[in-house]
Write an enzyme that holds these catalytic residues in place. Structure first.
Site, PDB file in Angstrom:
ATOM      1  N   HIS A   1      39.645 -84.958  -0.734  1.00 61.25           N
ATOM      2  CA  HIS A   1      40.567 -84.680   0.369  1.00 61.25           C
ATOM      3  C   HIS A   1      42.003 -85.142   0.108  1.00 61.25           C
ATOM      4  O   HIS A   1      42.942 -84.377   0.261  1.00 61.25           O
ATOM      5  CB  HIS A   1      40.078 -85.320   1.671  1.00 61.25           C
ATOM      6  CG  HIS A   1      41.050 -85.155   2.794  1.00 61.25           C
ATOM      7  ND1 HIS A   1      41.228 -83.960   3.443  1.00 61.25           N
ATOM      8  CD2 HIS A   1      41.923 -86.012   3.360  1.00 61.25           C
ATOM      9  CE1 HIS A   1      42.174 -84.098   4.364  1.00 61.25           C
ATOM     10  NE2 HIS A   1      42.603 -85.341   4.337  1.00 61.25           N
TER      11      HIS A   1
ATOM     12  N   HIS B   1      45.091 -82.513   2.794  1.00 56.94           N
ATOM     13  CA  HIS B   1      45.768 -83.693   3.352  1.00 56.94           C
ATOM     14  C   HIS B   1      47.217 -83.468   3.748  1.00 56.94           C
ATOM     15  O   HIS B   1      47.744 -84.149   4.609  1.00 56.94           O
ATOM     16  CB  HIS B   1      45.671 -84.839   2.336  1.00 56.94           C
ATOM     17  CG  HIS B   1      45.890 -86.213   2.884  1.00 56.94           C
ATOM     18  ND1 HIS B   1      45.452 -86.636   4.112  1.00 56.94           N
ATOM     19  CD2 HIS B   1      46.508 -87.289   2.340  1.00 56.94           C
ATOM     20  CE1 HIS B   1      45.782 -87.901   4.297  1.00 56.94           C
ATOM     21  NE2 HIS B   1      46.430 -88.330   3.238  1.00 56.94           N
TER      22      HIS B   1
ATOM     23  N   ASP C   1      39.019 -83.417   6.938  1.00 51.66           N
ATOM     24  CA  ASP C   1      39.886 -83.245   8.112  1.00 51.66           C
ATOM     25  C   ASP C   1      39.461 -82.053   8.961  1.00 51.66           C
ATOM     26  O   ASP C   1      40.244 -81.139   9.250  1.00 51.66           O
ATOM     27  CB  ASP C   1      41.363 -83.133   7.696  1.00 51.66           C
ATOM     28  CG  ASP C   1      41.984 -84.512   7.491  1.00 51.66           C
ATOM     29  OD1 ASP C   1      43.216 -84.586   7.366  1.00 51.66           O
ATOM     30  OD2 ASP C   1      41.248 -85.513   7.467  1.00 51.66           O
TER      31      ASP C   1
ATOM     32  N   ASP D   1      40.306 -83.675  14.964  1.00 49.63           N
ATOM     33  CA  ASP D   1      41.567 -84.241  15.464  1.00 49.63           C
ATOM     34  C   ASP D   1      42.651 -83.187  15.573  1.00 49.63           C
ATOM     35  O   ASP D   1      42.721 -82.242  14.796  1.00 49.63           O
ATOM     36  CB  ASP D   1      42.077 -85.390  14.576  1.00 49.63           C
ATOM     37  CG  ASP D   1      41.350 -86.698  14.849  1.00 49.63           C
ATOM     38  OD1 ASP D   1      41.273 -87.534  13.935  1.00 49.63           O
ATOM     39  OD2 ASP D   1      40.859 -86.868  15.981  1.00 49.63           O
ATOM     40  N   ARG D   2      43.517 -83.400  16.536  1.00 45.28           N
ATOM     41  CA  ARG D   2      44.685 -82.568  16.842  1.00 45.28           C
ATOM     42  C   ARG D   2      44.330 -81.249  17.525  1.00 45.28           C
ATOM     43  O   ARG D   2      44.814 -80.963  18.609  1.00 45.28           O
ATOM     44  CB  ARG D   2      45.537 -82.303  15.604  1.00 45.28           C
ATOM     45  CG  ARG D   2      46.111 -83.568  14.962  1.00 45.28           C
ATOM     46  CD  ARG D   2      47.115 -83.164  13.903  1.00 45.28           C
ATOM     47  NE  ARG D   2      47.415 -84.223  12.975  1.00 45.28           N
ATOM     48  CZ  ARG D   2      48.340 -85.155  13.147  1.00 45.28           C
ATOM     49  NH1 ARG D   2      49.059 -85.162  14.238  1.00 45.28           N
ATOM     50  NH2 ARG D   2      48.549 -86.078  12.245  1.00 45.28           N
TER      51      ARG D   2
ATOM     52  N   HIS E   1      41.377 -79.250  11.141  1.00 43.65           N
ATOM     53  CA  HIS E   1      41.901 -79.956  12.315  1.00 43.65           C
ATOM     54  C   HIS E   1      41.599 -79.286  13.636  1.00 43.65           C
ATOM     55  O   HIS E   1      42.488 -79.028  14.448  1.00 43.65           O
ATOM     56  CB  HIS E   1      43.423 -80.157  12.176  1.00 43.65           C
ATOM     57  CG  HIS E   1      43.777 -81.289  11.282  1.00 43.65           C
ATOM     58  ND1 HIS E   1      43.360 -82.576  11.531  1.00 43.65           N
ATOM     59  CD2 HIS E   1      44.491 -81.344  10.137  1.00 43.65           C
ATOM     60  CE1 HIS E   1      43.789 -83.378  10.559  1.00 43.65           C
ATOM     61  NE2 HIS E   1      44.484 -82.663   9.704  1.00 43.65           N
TER      62      HIS E   1
ATOM     63  N   ASP F   1      42.180 -78.573   5.178  1.00 47.23           N
ATOM     64  CA  ASP F   1      42.169 -79.109   6.539  1.00 47.23           C
ATOM     65  C   ASP F   1      41.999 -78.019   7.593  1.00 47.23           C
ATOM     66  O   ASP F   1      42.640 -76.978   7.526  1.00 47.23           O
ATOM     67  CB  ASP F   1      43.506 -79.809   6.838  1.00 47.23           C
ATOM     68  CG  ASP F   1      43.713 -81.059   6.010  1.00 47.23           C
ATOM     69  OD1 ASP F   1      44.489 -81.914   6.457  1.00 47.23           O
ATOM     70  OD2 ASP F   1      43.127 -81.161   4.921  1.00 47.23           O
TER      71      ASP F   1
ATOM     72  N   ASN G   1      40.339 -88.159   5.686  1.00 46.60           N
ATOM     73  CA  ASN G   1      40.748 -89.416   6.310  1.00 46.60           C
ATOM     74  C   ASN G   1      40.602 -89.374   7.835  1.00 46.60           C
ATOM     75  O   ASN G   1      40.540 -90.417   8.492  1.00 46.60           O
ATOM     76  CB  ASN G   1      42.180 -89.808   5.901  1.00 46.60           C
ATOM     77  CG  ASN G   1      43.217 -88.833   6.395  1.00 46.60           C
ATOM     78  OD1 ASN G   1      43.093 -87.622   6.210  1.00 46.60           O
ATOM     79  ND2 ASN G   1      44.255 -89.341   7.018  1.00 46.60           N
ATOM     80  N   HIS G   2      40.489 -88.178   8.393  1.00 45.58           N
ATOM     81  CA  HIS G   2      40.281 -88.097   9.841  1.00 45.58           C
ATOM     82  C   HIS G   2      38.806 -88.180  10.223  1.00 45.58           C
ATOM     83  O   HIS G   2      38.469 -88.203  11.398  1.00 45.58           O
ATOM     84  CB  HIS G   2      40.897 -86.810  10.399  1.00 45.58           C
ATOM     85  CG  HIS G   2      42.365 -86.947  10.660  1.00 45.58           C
ATOM     86  ND1 HIS G   2      42.891 -87.180  11.909  1.00 45.58           N
ATOM     87  CD2 HIS G   2      43.415 -86.921   9.813  1.00 45.58           C
ATOM     88  CE1 HIS G   2      44.214 -87.285  11.815  1.00 45.58           C
ATOM     89  NE2 HIS G   2      44.552 -87.131  10.555  1.00 45.58           N
TER      90      HIS G   2
ATOM     91  N   ARG H   1      52.008 -93.299   5.174  1.00 47.01           N
ATOM     92  CA  ARG H   1      50.755 -93.099   5.894  1.00 47.01           C
ATOM     93  C   ARG H   1      50.079 -94.407   6.254  1.00 47.01           C
ATOM     94  O   ARG H   1      49.256 -94.454   7.152  1.00 47.01           O
ATOM     95  CB  ARG H   1      49.784 -92.300   5.019  1.00 47.01           C
ATOM     96  CG  ARG H   1      50.229 -90.880   4.779  1.00 47.01           C
ATOM     97  CD  ARG H   1      49.037 -90.073   4.408  1.00 47.01           C
ATOM     98  NE  ARG H   1      49.396 -88.776   3.897  1.00 47.01           N
ATOM     99  CZ  ARG H   1      49.258 -87.661   4.599  1.00 47.01           C
ATOM    100  NH1 ARG H   1      48.795 -87.722   5.824  1.00 47.01           N
ATOM    101  NH2 ARG H   1      49.575 -86.514   4.062  1.00 47.01           N
TER     102      ARG H   1
END
Lengths: 161, 674
Positions: free
Chosen positions: B285, B432, B201, B204-205, B174, B172, B233-234, B405
């Site tokens: 992922h 993840h 991922d 995001d964030r 992010h 990830d 998943n993002h 989740r």
């Protein structure tokens, strides 16, 4: 009768406190921790055992050969330790005295080399990592020495948070 | 044997004892720091997962909407769910064409040409390092090329490593550009000699999600055989609505943001799902489930699953229940659910409310039921993909729904053994989950490896990132790092303190949000209304209300600063948590409920704002709020909503700026209490 109930409540509060601390290191959520975390858990509950003390305690509560400690054994043993106050905190005066013993010339501070010599060669020696951390964190920026009285005050204040 | 001989010995003993004392004391101090660090970690994790549970609540709300059609709500819902997927690829290509977009002379960023070259990439990375922004024309150019390339890639990439070519695997990111640049600096840029797998991922964030995407896509275009991107998943536009990527793009590209987002939506659905190295190592992922079938995964139309839980999934859910209750197969509806086609384009008639049976499930869709249905009806595309992208390992045997989740499952070591065995694989590499050291093995014989590449994920100093290097022996080697120049100089004490303050701030926000419930719980321990309760009772009550599974007794000294004789004045404590008093015209309970649901609210608003203008009409706002409040069983009059609108200081033109609205929920900086 009321007194008994009170102490029952005290014990159950102690149990909860110990269990909370234990579970912080229980990564698999199966009420066991790695044997190496026992020292940390004991310290975090306010005890001040030496390394020898930790080894002795661990030998009593650890499962043979598996490297884990089960809550079932840890809880009663640790409760006893806390009730007996077996490894009480070190009074400030004693701590100050200890530093003064190492500070042969009574300068009021220790040079990094002096502290390193004692911490890494005597008693229950620090690892290189532990020594580096202590020096990096607490050597005075400008004059490059450790003012131990200030250090004691600073770390004691942190404890009381 | 005179005094002269004895003195040194005594002196030696004294200094040994002194040293022992100091060592004991200092070790205790360090251990307490370690304890606080662990607590902090737990706080962040539990709040993060509690946030993900909100996703379930959001779907509760949509389920509720579908149950309670009224003429006004029907308009709102059809507005949200409107059919707009009739276009063909050719039409989309026209829509996404960048050629008419002019780049003004004043633009000081990099200029790119197609096809993408290594030079172009270097220019791009330099520009991003200097915080420049790429012009929308070039963004659409890169994205368009990427879309074209992805459409010819398989669902599962197969790569081989040999002695001259080790492979690098990253987890990830992010949106944390600093980490990506650090990896490239330490490990070298991707190239024919240096293949990379990026395990999802990317967005995001963090605040540079788009830059990371552009760089990764750039490398994909230049080295398509040596750079592999797995979907996370993002990489899902509904998740992006909640977790910041949508906001980032719209903020950076006010004119073309909407188009960029639409193209990204398509790109995400076309990202490959997994990579297999030397037929032996699976890189995906999230993880697996007991029904994972890679042959099925390889065959499916992956791009048809745009988001994990879309509204037709929920309509399936309600239909299943209706069918089970009535015992009949509504054949026209049922034909929709043939094996591989569960999550096709949204249907315009989401569901016919008058044939639905109302069941107890409508209040809180039982997720494991949904999960089971997904697998029973079909081993369908959607369920397979959701499992691959959302699942987490657990230490116990078995396979259960991942209710934390709200997607995928928890799978145990027996499932690992079975699935890997069935596919002749020896190792599963996944991401993840954030890990303190950047990576972690689990399950028997270390068959599952988590790799996470976003350092300082929760806060400066919270964790290291890591990446894997792997040669033909398929033994993973780890390189760890922590971005941020200040990090190395932080001592243990400082980094713990920093992270801890941040975690405690987040925790105090959670406490504030639940203050009515907390006061109620405290009062149960205070029948005589003295205003004080014991610290023990404080811990029990807080645990019961917040349900975060945190060690409250250990945290107590950080959260309750004023305790006399083991008692705490709880009213005062709650007051100290709160924001400044709202204006008297605003109803406090509304504010509190709104705040509690603010992340859901934000997501709902963004969904309603289908043209991504950042504005919704007052009428839409009012309708949404009325629906939400009846779902939450709150009475809200129109006057109260109007007052609320006024106090939020909307421009009085009948439009509500979502961003302004959400700003109103920022709590006053609580660092004064830290």
């Amino acid at each position: 009768m009321a007194e008994e109930k009170e102490s029952e409540e005290n014990i159950s509060a102690l149990h909860k406190k110990i269990t909370d601390a234990f579970q912080l290191f229980d990564y698999d959520s199966n009420n066991t921790v790695n044997v190496r975390e026992i020292g940390t858990i004991m310290y975090s509950l306010g005890c001040f055992p030496s390394q020898a003390d930790i080894r002795e305690f661990t030998a009593k509560v650890g499962e043979d050969f598996s490297g884990v400690v089960h809550l079932d054994k840890f809880l009663p043993a640790m409760t006893k330790v806390l009730l007996e106050n077996r490894f009480p905190p070190i009074p400030r005066s004693k701590l100050l005295q200890a530093f003064k013993v190492l500070d042969k010339d009574q300068k009021g501070y220790l040079k990094p080399e002096e502290l390193t010599k004692y911490m890494m060669e005597k008693a229950e020696p620090f690892t290189q990592e532990e020594m580096d951390e202590m020096l990096t964190a607490h050597t005075h920026q400008k004059d490059n020495v450790i003012h131990y009285e200030k250090l004691i005050d600073k770390l004691t204040a942190d404890q009381n948070m | 044997m005179g005094c002269g001989m004895g003195k040194p010995r005594i002196q030696q003993n004294k200094s040994i004892r002194a040293a022992l004392l100091i060592q004991r004391w200092y070790r205790q101090y360090v251990a307490r720091l370690e304890m606080r660090r662990r607590c902090t970690w737990n706080i962040f994790q539990s709040i993060e997962y509690a946030g993900e549970q909100d996703q379930i609540k959001l779907y509760n709300f949509f389920g509720f909407l579908m149950d309670h059609f009224t003429p006004t709500s029907r308009n709102l819902i059809s507005h949200i769910f409107r059919e707009n997927e009739i276009c063909h690829d050719a039409d989309w290509e026209r829509y996404f064409c960048y050629k008419d977009i002019e780049v003004p002379a004043s633009y000081s960023g990099p200029h790119l040409t197609i096809p993408m070259t290594f030079c172009g990439l270097s220019k791009l990375m330099e520009a991003f390092k200097h915080k420049q922004q790429l012009h929308a024309r070039y963004v659409l150019q890169i994205l368009g090329e990427t879309w074209r390339l992805l459409r010819i890639l398989p669902n599962i990439n197969h790569v081989s490593v040999c002695h001259t070519k080790e492979i690098t695997i990253c987890g990830d990111l992010h949106g944390q550009l600093e980490d990506l640049l650090l990896i490239f600096y330490k490990n070298g840029l991707p190239s024919c000699e240096k293949p990379y797998i990026f395990n999802g991922d990317f967005v995001d964030r963090g605040k540079n999600s788009l830059e990371i995407m552009l760089i990764l896509f750039g490398f994909l275009l230049v080295y398509p055989n040596d750079v592999h991107l797995n979907r996370g998943n993002h990489e899902d536009h509904i998740v992006n609505l909640r977790y910041g990527f949508t906001k980032e793009v719209l903020g950076k590209y006010r004119v073309h943001g909407k188009k960029i987002l639409k193209l990204l939506q398509k790109i995400f659905s076309w990202l490959p799902l997994a990579t297999v190295i030397n037929h032996k190592v699976l890189v995906v992922h999230g993880g697996i489930s007991d029904s994972t079938d890679l042959d099925l995964v390889a065959r499916m139309d992956r791009h048809r699953v745009r988001e994990a839980f879309n509204f037709s999934t929920i309509s399936v859910f309600y239909r299943i229940q209706a069918r089970e209750k009535s015992g009949r197969a509504h054949s026209s509806n049922w034909s929709r659910f043939s094996a591989d086609r569960l999550c096709l384009a949204r249907s315009s008639s989401v569901c016919d409310p008058f044939t639905l049976e109302k069941t107890g499930f409508k209040r809180c869709p039982n997720f494991s039921f949904l999960h089971k249905c997904m697998n029973v009806i079909t081993r369908n595309a959607s369920a397979q993909i959701v499992d691959l992208l959302w699942s987490d390992p657990m230490p116990q045997n078995g396979c259960i729904a991942n209710e934390v989740r709200g997607g995928g499952c928890y799978w145990g070591p027996d499932v690992t053994e079975e699935v890997l065995g069935r596919h002749n694989l020896q190792l599963l590499i996944r991401s993840h989950e954030c890990k303190q050291d950047g990576y972690e093995f689990c399950h028997d014989r270390r068959q599952v490896l988590t790799i996470f590449s976003a350092s300082n994920y929760y806060e400066v100093g919270s964790n290291r990132g890591a990446y894997i290097r792997m040669g033909p022996d398929l033994v993973p080697h780890f390189i760890q790092y922590q971005a941020s120049s200040t990090c190395r100089e932080l001592t243990l004490r400082q980094s713990v303190g920093w992270t801890e303050r941040s975690a405690l701030r987040a925790l105090r926000q959670q406490l504030f949000v639940h203050k009515s419930d907390l006061i109620g719980a405290f009062q149960e321990f205070d029948p005589n209304n003295t205003g004080v309760i014991s610290l023990r009772h404080w811990a029990t009550a807080t645990e019961r209300v917040l349900k975060l599974g945190l060690p409250w007794r250990v945290l107590r000294p950080q959260l309750v600063s004023r305790a006399q004789h083991g008692m705490v004045n709880y009213q005062q404590w709650i007051r100290e948590l709160s924001i400044p008093e709202p204006k008297p015209e605003v109803y406090t309970s509304i504010l509190e409920t709104m705040y509690k649901n603010h992340s859901n609210l934000e997501t709902i608003f963004r969904i309603i704002d289908t043209d991504h203008s950042g504005l919704i009409s007052f009428e839409e706002f009012r309708q949404t709020w009325k629906l939400l409040s009846s779902h939450l069983k709150m009475e809200i009059s129109d006057k109260a909503i109007a007052d609320l609108a006024q106090s939020m200081d909307f421009n009085k033109d009948g439009s509500i700026d979502i961003n302004e609205f959400m700003e109103a929920f920022r709590l006053v900086d609580l660092s004064s209490h830290g």
